[in-house]
Scaffold this motif. Structure first.
Motif, PDB file in Angstrom:
ATOM      1  N   ALA A   1      27.756  20.976  48.288  1.00 25.09           N
ATOM      2  CA  ALA A   1      27.585  19.644  48.875  1.00 25.09           C
ATOM      3  C   ALA A   1      27.267  19.796  50.355  1.00 25.09           C
ATOM      4  O   ALA A   1      28.158  19.696  51.204  1.00 25.09           O
ATOM      5  CB  ALA A   1      28.830  18.797  48.665  1.00 25.09           C
ATOM      6  N   PRO A   2      26.014  20.051  50.691  1.00 23.99           N
ATOM      7  CA  PRO A   2      25.650  20.258  52.098  1.00 23.99           C
ATOM      8  C   PRO A   2      25.808  18.981  52.915  1.00 23.99           C
ATOM      9  O   PRO A   2      25.735  17.871  52.389  1.00 23.99           O
ATOM     10  CB  PRO A   2      24.183  20.682  52.021  1.00 23.99           C
ATOM     11  CG  PRO A   2      23.687  20.089  50.739  1.00 23.99           C
ATOM     12  CD  PRO A   2      24.847  20.125  49.801  1.00 23.99           C
ATOM     13  N   SER A   3      25.984  19.151  54.207  1.00 23.08           N
ATOM     14  CA  SER A   3      26.136  18.001  55.097  1.00 23.08           C
ATOM     15  C   SER A   3      24.873  17.741  55.906  1.00 23.08           C
ATOM     16  O   SER A   3      24.781  16.725  56.594  1.00 23.08           O
ATOM     17  CB  SER A   3      27.320  18.214  56.044  1.00 23.08           C
ATOM     18  OG  SER A   3      27.162  19.418  56.781  1.00 23.08           O
ATOM     19  N   THR A   4      23.895  18.649  55.823  1.00 19.73           N
ATOM     20  CA  THR A   4      22.627  18.459  56.526  1.00 19.73           C
ATOM     21  C   THR A   4      21.478  18.811  55.589  1.00 19.73           C
ATOM     22  O   THR A   4      21.639  19.581  54.634  1.00 19.73           O
ATOM     23  CB  THR A   4      22.523  19.344  57.782  1.00 19.73           C
ATOM     24  OG1 THR A   4      22.482  20.718  57.388  1.00 19.73           O
ATOM     25  CG2 THR A   4      23.698  19.097  58.714  1.00 19.73           C
TER      26      THR A   4
ATOM     27  N   GLU B   1      20.738  22.543  55.586  1.00 19.95           N
ATOM     28  CA  GLU B   1      21.636  23.323  54.729  1.00 19.95           C
ATOM     29  C   GLU B   1      21.236  23.201  53.265  1.00 19.95           C
ATOM     30  O   GLU B   1      21.265  24.183  52.515  1.00 19.95           O
ATOM     31  CB  GLU B   1      23.078  22.839  54.921  1.00 19.95           C
ATOM     32  CG  GLU B   1      24.107  23.642  54.155  1.00 19.95           C
ATOM     33  CD  GLU B   1      25.510  23.095  54.329  1.00 19.95           C
ATOM     34  OE1 GLU B   1      26.404  23.526  53.562  1.00 19.95           O
ATOM     35  OE2 GLU B   1      25.726  22.239  55.206  1.00 19.95           O
TER      36      GLU B   1
ATOM     37  N   ARG C   1      25.831  13.448  50.606  1.00 17.05           N
ATOM     38  CA  ARG C   1      26.447  13.410  51.936  1.00 17.05           C
ATOM     39  C   ARG C   1      25.422  13.529  53.062  1.00 17.05           C
ATOM     40  O   ARG C   1      25.793  13.512  54.236  1.00 17.05           O
ATOM     41  CB  ARG C   1      27.485  14.525  52.061  1.00 17.05           C
ATOM     42  CG  ARG C   1      28.708  14.328  51.169  1.00 17.05           C
ATOM     43  CD  ARG C   1      29.639  15.537  51.237  1.00 17.05           C
ATOM     44  NE  ARG C   1      30.864  15.326  50.478  1.00 17.05           N
ATOM     45  CZ  ARG C   1      30.966  15.472  49.162  1.00 17.05           C
ATOM     46  NH1 ARG C   1      29.886  15.799  48.459  1.00 17.05           N
ATOM     47  NH2 ARG C   1      32.112  15.275  48.534  1.00 17.05           N
ATOM     48  N   LEU C   2      24.149  13.656  52.713  1.00 19.61           N
ATOM     49  CA  LEU C   2      23.136  13.808  53.754  1.00 19.61           C
ATOM     50  C   LEU C   2      22.883  12.467  54.436  1.00 19.61           C
ATOM     51  O   LEU C   2      22.689  11.450  53.773  1.00 19.61           O
ATOM     52  CB  LEU C   2      21.833  14.346  53.168  1.00 19.61           C
ATOM     53  CG  LEU C   2      21.902  15.683  52.423  1.00 19.61           C
ATOM     54  CD1 LEU C   2      20.498  16.178  52.119  1.00 19.61           C
ATOM     55  CD2 LEU C   2      22.669  16.715  53.235  1.00 19.61           C
TER      56      LEU C   2
END
Length: 372
Positions: free
Chosen positions: A27-30, A33, A73-74
Motif C-alpha cells: 500500500a504505497p503512499s506516493t 513508490e 492511499r495515493l
C-alpha cells in the motif's frame, strides 16, 4: 475409485479454488513508490483501486499476481471536475461519485446517464471508472460512454507520462495497450462545446447484469444547427467497445432530420459484431443497436434543442421516429415486444409489462407452456 489426493496442507499452506493464491500486499503512499513496485515486479504485479474486477478474478485463480499494489492511499487521484479544457476523472473516482455528481449533466449527459446503470449499488460504491477502463471488458458501460466522447487516459510509468486515446487503449477482450508497469491516473474528456448532449441506453436481463447491448450517443451542434461532432459507441456487440464510425460520419454536417437519424441507426447496427448466445441472437442484438441508436439520437437532439420531424401515426397523431421494418421494433416501442420476440425467436424474454399483475400473468403463462 476416488484418486488419492493426499492430505490437505494445513494452516497458511491450505489451497482452495475458491480463494486467491498467496500474494504480497503493498500500500504505497506516493505514486513514485507505486511505480517503483510495479517496475520491480512487472507482469507479476496488479494494481488495486476498487477491486471489483480484480478480486473475483483472483478468487477464481484466473489472476494470480505475486503482489497487489493498493493505490487507494495515493493523494490527488479522486478528482472529478472540469478543468484544462475538459472533464477530469481521477483513478480513485468511484462509480457512485459519478452517479451523484450534478456535474455530469448537460453536455456531459452521456456519462451522467451511464453512471447509474453500472452494475449494482455495491459495485458502484467501490468500483472506479479508471479501473473499469483498465479491465477492458467488452460489456463494460464506461468504455462506450467515454469512447463516444473521445476520452483519453493519462498513464504514468517509469519512463514518464503518456496520453492514450480510448480507441487505442482497447486492444481486445480484457487486453489494453497499457504496459505492466503503468498506472492510469485519470481520464480526460475534451470539452464538446456549449451546445452538446447525449445519453446511454442499456439492455440487461435484470438490474445489475452485464449489458446484452448498450449504446452511447453524444452530439455537439455546430453552425446553423447542424451536427458538428457525433459520437456513437456500442457495448457488448464486439471484441471491444466499438465506435460506429460510419454512422458518426453520416451525421456530421447534417441536420438531425428523421431520415438522417434513421440512416445513422442503420449504419450503427451494421457496425455491430454480435454473436448468438443465451442473451439473444445476433440479429436480435443488431435490432436493439438500431432501435437504441435512434432513441439515443432523438434524446440527444432534444438535449441540444435540435427539433426532429415527427411522423403521423394511423390515428392521425404525431409520433417521433420512423416506421420500423416488418417484424422489428419501432422507435419508442419496447425492444422485447411480442412481434420482436417472434421475429428473433427469443421467446425466453419477457415482454416488459408495466404492472405487477401483468408480470404475474406473463409468468403464469410461461409456466403453462404458452408464449407471449
Amino acid at each position: 475409485m476416488l484418486p488419492d489426493w493426499g492430505s490437505p496442507p494445513s494452516g497458511l499452506e491450505r489451497r482452495s479454488p475458491m480463494y486467491p493464491a498467496r500474494f504480497e500486499y503493498v500500500a504505497p503512499s506516493t505514486l513514485e513508490e507505486a511505480l517503483e513496485t510495479l517496475g520491480r515486479y512487472g507482469d507479476d504485479a496488479k494494481v488495486l483501486a476498487g477491486g471489483q474486477s480484480l478480486i473475483p478474478l483472483m478468487k477464481l485463480r484466473f489472476a494470480a499476481p505475486r503482489v497487489v499494489v493498493d493505490i487507494n492511499r495515493l493523494p490527488g487521484l479522486d478528482t472529478l471536475a472540469e478543468g484544462n479544457g475538459g472533464l477530469r476523472i481521477g483513478a480513485l473516482v468511484r462509480h457512485k461519485a459519478c452517479e451523484r455528481s450534478e456535474l455530469l449533466g448537460g453536455r456531459w449527459g452521456t456519462l451522467g446517464d451511464a453512471a447509474p446503470l453500472i452494475s449494482d449499488p455495491i459495485i458502484r460504491n467501490l468500483g472506479t471508472v479508471c479501473g473499469s477502463l483498465a479491465h477492458a471488458d467488452p460489456q463494460g458501460d464506461w468504455g462506450s460512454a467515454l469512447l463516444a466522447m473521445d476520452a483519453e487516459v493519462v498513464a504514468h510509468g517509469p519512463d514518464g507520462t503518456r496520453t492514450i486515446p480510448l480507441r487505442e487503449l482497447f486492444q481486445g477482450p480484457f487486453v489494453t495497450s497499457l504496459e505492466p508497469t503503468e498506472i492510469i491516473t485519470e481520464v480526460q474528456v475534451p470539452d464538446p462545446g456549449p451546445v452538446a448532449g447525449g445519453t446511454y441506453l442499456k439492455l440487461e436481463r435484470k438490474v445489475g447484469d452485464f449489458a446484452t447491448v448498450g449504446v452511447a450517443v453524444h452530439l455537439a451542434l455546430g453552425e446553423g444547427g447542424k451536427v458538428g461532432r457525433a459520437g456513437i459507441a456500442l457495448t457488448a456487440v464486439g471484441p471491444t467497445n466499438l465506435r460506429a464510425t460510419a454512422a458518426e460520419e453520416a451525421l456530421v454536417g447534417s441536420e438531425l432530420s428523421d431520415e438522417t437519424i434513421r440512416e445513422a441507426a442503420r449504419l450503427a447496427a451494421e457496425a455491430a459484431q454480435p454473436y448468438d448466445d443465451t442473451r439473444g441472437s445476433a440479429d436480435y442484438k443488431r435490432s436493439v443497436v438500431r432501435v437504441f441508436t435512434e432513441r439515443g439520437l432523438r434524446t440527444a437532439a432534444a438535449a441540444v434543442g435540435a427539433a426532429t420531424p415527427r411522423r403521423a401515426t394511423a390515428s392521425g397523431t404525431a409520433a417521433s421516429g420512423a416506421a420500423a421494418p416488418p417484424g422489428q421494433p419501432a422507435d419508442g416501442e419496447p425492444v422485447t415486444t411480442e412481434a420482436a420476440l417472434d421475429a428473433t425467436e427469443r421467446q425466453g424474454y419477457f415482454s416488459g409489462e408495466e404492472t405487477i399483475a401483468g408480470v404475474m400473468d406473463e409468468v403464469r403463462d410461461k409456466e403453462d407452456g404458452g408464449e407471449r
